[in-house]
Motif scaffolding. Structure first.
Motif, PDB file in Angstrom:
ATOM      1  N   ASP A  33       0.810  -1.220   0.000  1.00 20.09           N
ATOM      2  CA  ASP A  33       0.000   0.000   0.000  1.00 20.09           C
ATOM      3  C   ASP A  33       0.845   1.273   0.000  1.00 20.09           C
ATOM      4  OD1 ASP A  33       0.903  -0.219   2.613  1.00 20.09           O
ATOM      5  OD2 ASP A  33      -1.059   0.113   3.525  1.00 20.09           O
ATOM      6  N   ARG A  34       2.148   1.130   0.117  1.00 21.49           N
ATOM      7  CA  ARG A  34       3.042   2.295   0.063  1.00 21.49           C
ATOM      8  C   ARG A  34       3.753   2.424  -1.278  1.00 21.49           C
ATOM      9  NH1 ARG A  34       5.516   2.099   6.122  1.00 21.49           N
ATOM     10  NH2 ARG A  34       3.544   2.521   7.137  1.00 21.49           N
ATOM     11  N   MET A  35       3.512   1.483  -2.170  1.00 21.78           N
ATOM     12  CA  MET A  35       4.145   1.503  -3.491  1.00 21.78           C
ATOM     13  C   MET A  35       3.279   2.267  -4.477  1.00 21.78           C
ATOM     14  SD  MET A  35       5.271  -2.391  -4.177  1.00 21.78           S
ATOM     15  CE  MET A  35       6.281  -3.270  -3.033  1.00 21.78           C
ATOM     16  N   ASP A  36       3.947   2.953  -5.413  1.00 20.75           N
ATOM     17  CA  ASP A  36       3.162   3.504  -6.504  1.00 20.75           C
ATOM     18  C   ASP A  36       2.820   2.365  -7.464  1.00 20.75           C
ATOM     19  OD1 ASP A  36       5.263   3.091  -8.430  1.00 20.75           O
ATOM     20  OD2 ASP A  36       6.095   5.063  -7.991  1.00 20.75           O
ATOM     21  N   GLN A  37       1.883   2.607  -8.350  1.00 21.32           N
ATOM     22  CA  GLN A  37       1.383   1.547  -9.225  1.00 21.32           C
ATOM     23  C   GLN A  37       2.482   0.961 -10.105  1.00 21.32           C
ATOM     24  OE1 GLN A  37      -1.882   2.685 -11.757  1.00 21.32           O
ATOM     25  NE2 GLN A  37      -2.459   0.565 -12.112  1.00 21.32           N
ATOM     26  N   GLY A  38       3.376   1.779 -10.601  1.00 24.84           N
ATOM     27  CA  GLY A  38       4.461   1.290 -11.445  1.00 24.84           C
ATOM     28  C   GLY A  38       5.362   0.317 -10.706  1.00 24.84           C
ATOM     29  N   ARG A  39       5.722   0.633  -9.480  1.00 21.99           N
ATOM     30  CA  ARG A  39       6.578  -0.250  -8.674  1.00 21.99           C
ATOM     31  C   ARG A  39       5.842  -1.534  -8.321  1.00 21.99           C
ATOM     32  NH1 ARG A  39       9.972  -3.302  -8.239  1.00 21.99           N
ATOM     33  NH2 ARG A  39      10.937  -3.818  -6.261  1.00 21.99           N
ATOM     34  N   PHE A  40       4.547  -1.422  -8.035  1.00 23.00           N
ATOM     35  CA  PHE A  40       3.764  -2.608  -7.711  1.00 23.00           C
ATOM     36  C   PHE A  40       3.753  -3.583  -8.896  1.00 23.00           C
ATOM     37  CE2 PHE A  40      -0.234  -4.982  -7.679  1.00 23.00           C
ATOM     38  CZ  PHE A  40      -0.115  -5.629  -6.460  1.00 23.00           C
TER      39      PHE A  40
END
Length: 77
Positions: A33-40
Motif C-alpha cells: 500500500d506504500r508503493m506507486d502503481q508502477g513499482r507494484f
C-alpha cells in the motif's frame, strides 16, 4: 502458492507471500500500500518470473499465462 505448491503448504496467503519475497529476494521491506502503481506492477512481474523459473521451468510462457487466466476466472466465478 499456498494451495498449489508443496513448498508453501500450510501457509496462509500473507506468510506465503513473505516466503516468496524472501526466497526470490524481491522487495521484502516495502508494504504494497506504500508503493506507486508502477513499482507494484514491477514487483508482481519479478515475482511471477521467479515463480515461473523456479516452479514451472518446463512450461512455456503461454502455458503459464493460461494457468494464471484460469485461476483468475475461477476466483471470479
Amino acid at each position: 502458492m499456498a494451495q498449489n505448491i508443496d513448498d508453501f503448504n500450510g501457509k496462509n496467503a500473507h506468510d506465503a507471500l513473505k516466503k516468496l519475497q524472501t526466497d526470490s529476494g524481491v522487495e521484502c521491506d516495502i508494504a504494497f500500500d506504500r508503493m506507486d502503481q508502477g513499482r507494484f506492477f514491477q514487483l508482481m512481474s519479478e515475482l511471477c518470473t521467479y515463480i515461473a523459473k523456479t516452479y514451472w521451468p518446463h512450461c512455456t510462457e503461454e502455458q503459464i499465462e493460461e494457468m494464471a487466466l484460469a485461476m483468475i476466472q475461477e476466483r471470479a466465478a
